[in-house]
Design an enzyme around this catalytic site. Sequence first.
Site, PDB file in Angstrom:
ATOM      1  N   ASP A 145      -7.584  -1.729  -1.461  1.00  0.00           N
ATOM      2  CA  ASP A 145      -8.549  -2.618  -0.809  1.00  0.00           C
ATOM      3  C   ASP A 145      -9.940  -2.125  -1.177  1.00  0.00           C
ATOM      4  OD1 ASP A 145      -6.412  -3.870   0.438  1.00  0.00           O
ATOM      5  OD2 ASP A 145      -6.654  -2.777   2.317  1.00  0.00           O
ATOM      6  N   HIS A 199      -7.931  -7.355  -1.456  1.00  0.00           N
ATOM      7  CA  HIS A 199      -6.679  -6.657  -1.791  1.00  0.00           C
ATOM      8  C   HIS A 199      -6.221  -6.979  -3.207  1.00  0.00           C
ATOM      9  CE1 HIS A 199      -2.496  -5.177  -0.639  1.00  0.00           C
ATOM     10  NE2 HIS A 199      -2.290  -5.797  -1.787  1.00  0.00           N
ATOM     11  N   GLU A 250      -6.265 -12.495   0.839  1.00  0.00           N
ATOM     12  CA  GLU A 250      -7.200 -11.403   1.133  1.00  0.00           C
ATOM     13  C   GLU A 250      -8.110 -11.173  -0.069  1.00  0.00           C
ATOM     14  OE1 GLU A 250      -4.792  -8.026   2.145  1.00  0.00           O
ATOM     15  OE2 GLU A 250      -3.977  -8.969   3.943  1.00  0.00           O
ATOM     16  N   HIS A 254       0.812  -1.216   0.000  1.00  0.00           N
ATOM     17  CA  HIS A 254       0.000   0.000   0.000  1.00  0.00           C
ATOM     18  C   HIS A 254       0.849   1.271   0.000  1.00  0.00           C
ATOM     19  CE1 HIS A 254      -4.224  -1.319   0.334  1.00  0.00           C
ATOM     20  NE2 HIS A 254      -3.732  -2.384   0.948  1.00  0.00           N
TER      21      HIS A 254
END
Length: 238
Positions: free
Chosen positions: A141, A206, A203, A134
């Site tokens: 996300d 993500h 995830e 990130h």
Amino acid sequence: MKPYQTIPIQDCKEPIAAIPLEQFTVVSPHPYQSLGAPYGDYSPYFLRTGVMQKLLQAQAALSAQHPGWHLQIFDAYRPIAVQQFMVDYTFAQLARAAGLDPDDLSDEARSHLHAKVLEFWAVPSANPNTPPPHSTGGAIDLTLTDAAGKAVDMGSPIDEISPRSYPNHFADSDETVLQKAHYHRSLLAEIMTNAGFRQHPKEWWHFSAGDQLWAWQEGNGAIARYGNASQVISQVIS
């Protein structure tokens, strides 16, 4: 060190820009800002311009399949200080959920909890060779909202530290509600990967493009073209 952190970075110095939030829906208030995460003058709603174009492409594809549906932005750019804040916060939350005092743990308990946190969260490394995804401006996300503007059921919330977060966790479920959640996850993954993103293996929310995790998943000698975005974003902010 995670496997993708061995991927070399040749930062292309691509600019970073504000996400045109009017074209998406947004989780509001921003979840990490509301906890007190130290963004300072920086905004969580920034991405590299090339990633932005892929995101707009994904939204267009979603609108074509499901008119009125939108990608809902949860989080995008994250300074190292915010990454550290959220890793510490998550660690403390897991400790308290287990009935433990996060400030008074045995070495064994501390190691166990750190391992659980870092299964999902990237290490808040200031090393230019190992930036959190990130912090590159290449990761985002997100989830989905329907034509009524309501977030669709994805089976588990963003940031949950459990196997339920794995993208295909509900793939073999025979429960109707969980089959629907898996459909929504699959739809999100299809829309994003067709636009050039890669999904985090653990995830469902993500996705990234151009960072080390993306290059590692691309394989075939791919290198990362985005490193820590602190310099390119400081030029925008100033």
